[in-house]
Write an enzyme that holds these catalytic residues in place. Structure first.
Site, PDB file in Angstrom:
ATOM      1  N   ARG A  49       0.664  -1.320   0.141  1.00  0.00           N
ATOM      2  CA  ARG A  49      -0.090  -0.016  -0.012  1.00  0.00           C
ATOM      3  C   ARG A  49       0.819   1.137  -0.014  1.00  0.00           C
ATOM      4  NH1 ARG A  49      -4.567   0.555   4.536  1.00  0.00           N
ATOM      5  NH2 ARG A  49      -2.800   1.121   5.743  1.00  0.00           N
ATOM      6  N   ARG A  66       9.943  18.735  -8.594  1.00  0.00           N
ATOM      7  CA  ARG A  66      11.135  18.410  -9.290  1.00  0.00           C
ATOM      8  C   ARG A  66      12.174  18.970  -8.664  1.00  0.00           C
ATOM      9  NH1 ARG A  66       9.273  20.656 -15.011  1.00  0.00           N
ATOM     10  NH2 ARG A  66       8.644  22.554 -13.493  1.00  0.00           N
ATOM     11  N   LYS A  83      -2.743   6.938   1.109  1.00  0.00           N
ATOM     12  CA  LYS A  83      -2.462   7.156   2.486  1.00  0.00           C
ATOM     13  C   LYS A  83      -1.346   8.556   2.611  1.00  0.00           C
ATOM     14  CE  LYS A  83      -2.196   4.552   6.829  1.00  0.00           C
ATOM     15  NZ  LYS A  83      -3.184   5.319   7.423  1.00  0.00           N
ATOM     16  N   GLU A  91     -16.213   6.592   5.910  1.00  0.00           N
ATOM     17  CA  GLU A  91     -15.524   5.916   7.333  1.00  0.00           C
ATOM     18  C   GLU A  91     -15.222   6.820   8.337  1.00  0.00           C
ATOM     19  OE1 GLU A  91     -11.548   5.015   5.977  1.00  0.00           O
ATOM     20  OE2 GLU A  91     -11.392   6.711   4.506  1.00  0.00           O
TER      21      GLU A  91
HETATM   22  N1  PXG Z   1      -9.276   4.938   7.175  1.00  0.00           N
HETATM   23  C1  PXG Z   1      -8.303   5.810   7.476  1.00  0.00           C
HETATM   24  C2  PXG Z   1      -8.627   7.334   6.612  1.00  0.00           C
HETATM   25  C3  PXG Z   1      -7.196   5.727   7.882  1.00  0.00           C
HETATM   26  O1  PXG Z   1      -6.287   6.709   7.967  1.00  0.00           O
HETATM   27  C4  PXG Z   1      -7.994   3.327   8.273  1.00  0.00           C
HETATM   28  C5  PXG Z   1      -9.130   3.597   7.799  1.00  0.00           C
HETATM   29  C6  PXG Z   1      -7.488   1.998   8.656  1.00  0.00           C
HETATM   30  O2  PXG Z   1      -6.763   1.320   8.034  1.00  0.00           O
HETATM   31  P1  PXG Z   1      -5.825   0.168   8.348  1.00  0.00           P
HETATM   32  O3  PXG Z   1      -5.165  -0.169   7.354  1.00  0.00           O
HETATM   33  O4  PXG Z   1      -4.769   0.680   9.506  1.00  0.00           O
HETATM   34  O5  PXG Z   1      -6.865  -0.993   8.837  1.00  0.00           O
HETATM   35  C7  PXG Z   1      -6.862   4.362   8.489  1.00  0.00           C
HETATM   36  C8  PXG Z   1      -5.565   4.034   9.004  1.00  0.00           C
HETATM   37  C9  PXG Z   1      -2.641   6.267  14.056  1.00  0.00           C
HETATM   38  C10 PXG Z   1      -3.110   6.311  12.797  1.00  0.00           C
HETATM   39  O6  PXG Z   1      -1.602   6.603  14.237  1.00  0.00           O
HETATM   40  C11 PXG Z   1      -4.046   5.309  12.111  1.00  0.00           C
HETATM   41  C12 PXG Z   1      -4.717   5.530  10.731  1.00  0.00           C
HETATM   42  C13 PXG Z   1      -4.269   6.579  10.202  1.00  0.00           C
HETATM   43  C14 PXG Z   1      -3.561   7.702  10.830  1.00  0.00           C
HETATM   44  C15 PXG Z   1      -2.967   7.538  11.805  1.00  0.00           C
HETATM   45  O7  PXG Z   1      -3.439   5.596  14.738  1.00  0.00           O
HETATM   46  N2  PXG Z   1      -5.483   4.453  10.093  1.00  0.00           N
END
Ligand code: PXG
Length: 290
Positions: free
Chosen positions: A52, A105, A151, A184
């Site tokens: 990812r 760049r 992300k 979400e």
């Molecule tokens: N949705 C969003 C917008 C996320 O950022 C998830 C769902 C869950 O994805 P995963 O792959 O973890 O099951 C995320 C990810 C933290 C932290 O430090 C966690 C996320 C993002 C930023 C910070 O707790 N979760």
């Protein structure tokens, strides 16, 4: 001995682990990241997280200056350096050092950072009693802007949503997409239970393809629990029997109230409890040793 942090192949003590003020990760949020966990010496879903990360980077035309297997080795080595068995890993790749203009760049080399830290979880109380959440007015990013699957280091939209949740006196917020369908939460995917089946919004509703979400879908298939990736409205969630959130930090956390409506009987549900048990079993076997 203090925490050691990886920056571009070298290790630094926490106090000395610094990046330039000209790094575009700081100046523009130009970069990508992953949050990964280890359970008793096993890195959970490492391949999925690395894939990812590279996909996020590819989408923003950021070429990570090391191969995936080198990145895997760097993560493992950082965990070993810190002698951590249960850790939260933050993997960050920024556009790197440039000038005070947007032009990527001008950034000659991406910055790669690996932080391994203690896990900060929702309190035991929320895990046992369940969370209360609210729908807020900040919408989830639309696909044609910063695609929700990237992300990126630019989490301001989610932070605005989090601020709204905090202002409402709760810990988490549900974001809707621009069409008004459920997307979400700020850092977690959302699921509901209705009858004997599980429901979660599809990727095209504007959600991150969460790795914990994927693990729950896999468990459902394995346990022959019907699972539907379906467009959901707030009405659907209000009338769910159970609700829970999934994320690397949260794992699976029950939701008992949404927009002041009780969900089901207002207590964490049976299906949620079963999935939590199965998820914990998975973390004990499905991982990469370091
Ligand atoms: N949705 C969003 C917008 C996320 O950022 C998830 C769902 C869950 O994805 P995963 O792959 O973890 O099951 C995320 C990810 C933290 C932290 O430090 C966690 C996320 C993002 C930023 C910070 O707790 N979760």
């Amino acid at each position: 001995m203090g925490l050691k942090i990886y920056i571009d192949g070298k290790y630094y003590q926490k106090e000395d682990a610094k990046v330039s003020v000209f790094d575009h990760g700081l100046l523009y949020g130009d970069g990508v990241f992953e949050g990964i966990r280890t359970y008793d010496g096993l890195i959970f879903k490492l391949k999925e997280h690395i894939d990812r990360l590279y996909q996020s980077a590819h989408a923003i035309m950021l070429e990570i200056p090391m191969a995936k297997d080198e990145m895997v080795e760097a993560v493992k080595k950082t965990l070993r350096e810190n002698e951590m068995k249960d850790a939260y890993i933050r993997l960050i790749v920024t556009r790197g050092i440039g000038d005070l203009g947007l032009d990527p760049r001008k950034c000659s080399k991406p910055t790669v950072i690996i932080i391994t830290d203690k896990i900060k979880l929702y309190s035991q109380e929320f895990c046992e009693k369940g969370l209360e959440i609210v729908t807020i007015s900040t919408q989830r990013n639309i696909h044609e802007s910063v695609n929700p699957q990237i992300k990126s280091l630019n989490y301001l939209n989610n932070i605005l949503a989090k601020v709204e949740a905090i202002n409402a006196g709760v810990e988490e917020a549900i974001m809707l997409n621009s069409e008004g369908y459920v997307a979400e939460c700020t850092g977690d995917n959302i699921f509901m239970v209705k009858g004997d089946a599980l429901y979660t919004p599809p990727i095209h509703s504007g959600v991150l393809r969460g790795i914990t979400r994927g693990a729950v879908i896999d468990i459902a298939h394995l346990k022959e629990i019907p699972i539907h990736e379906e467009v959901l409205t707030r009405y659907d969630l209000f009338n769910a029997d159970e609700m829970f959130l999934t994320g690397t930090a949260a794992e699976i956390i029950p939701v008992i109230k949404m927009d002041r409506r009780k969900i089901g009987d207002g207590k964490p549900g049976k299906m949620t409890a079963k999935l939590i048990t199965e998820f914990h079993k998975l973390t004990k076997v499905d991982g990469v040793r370091f």
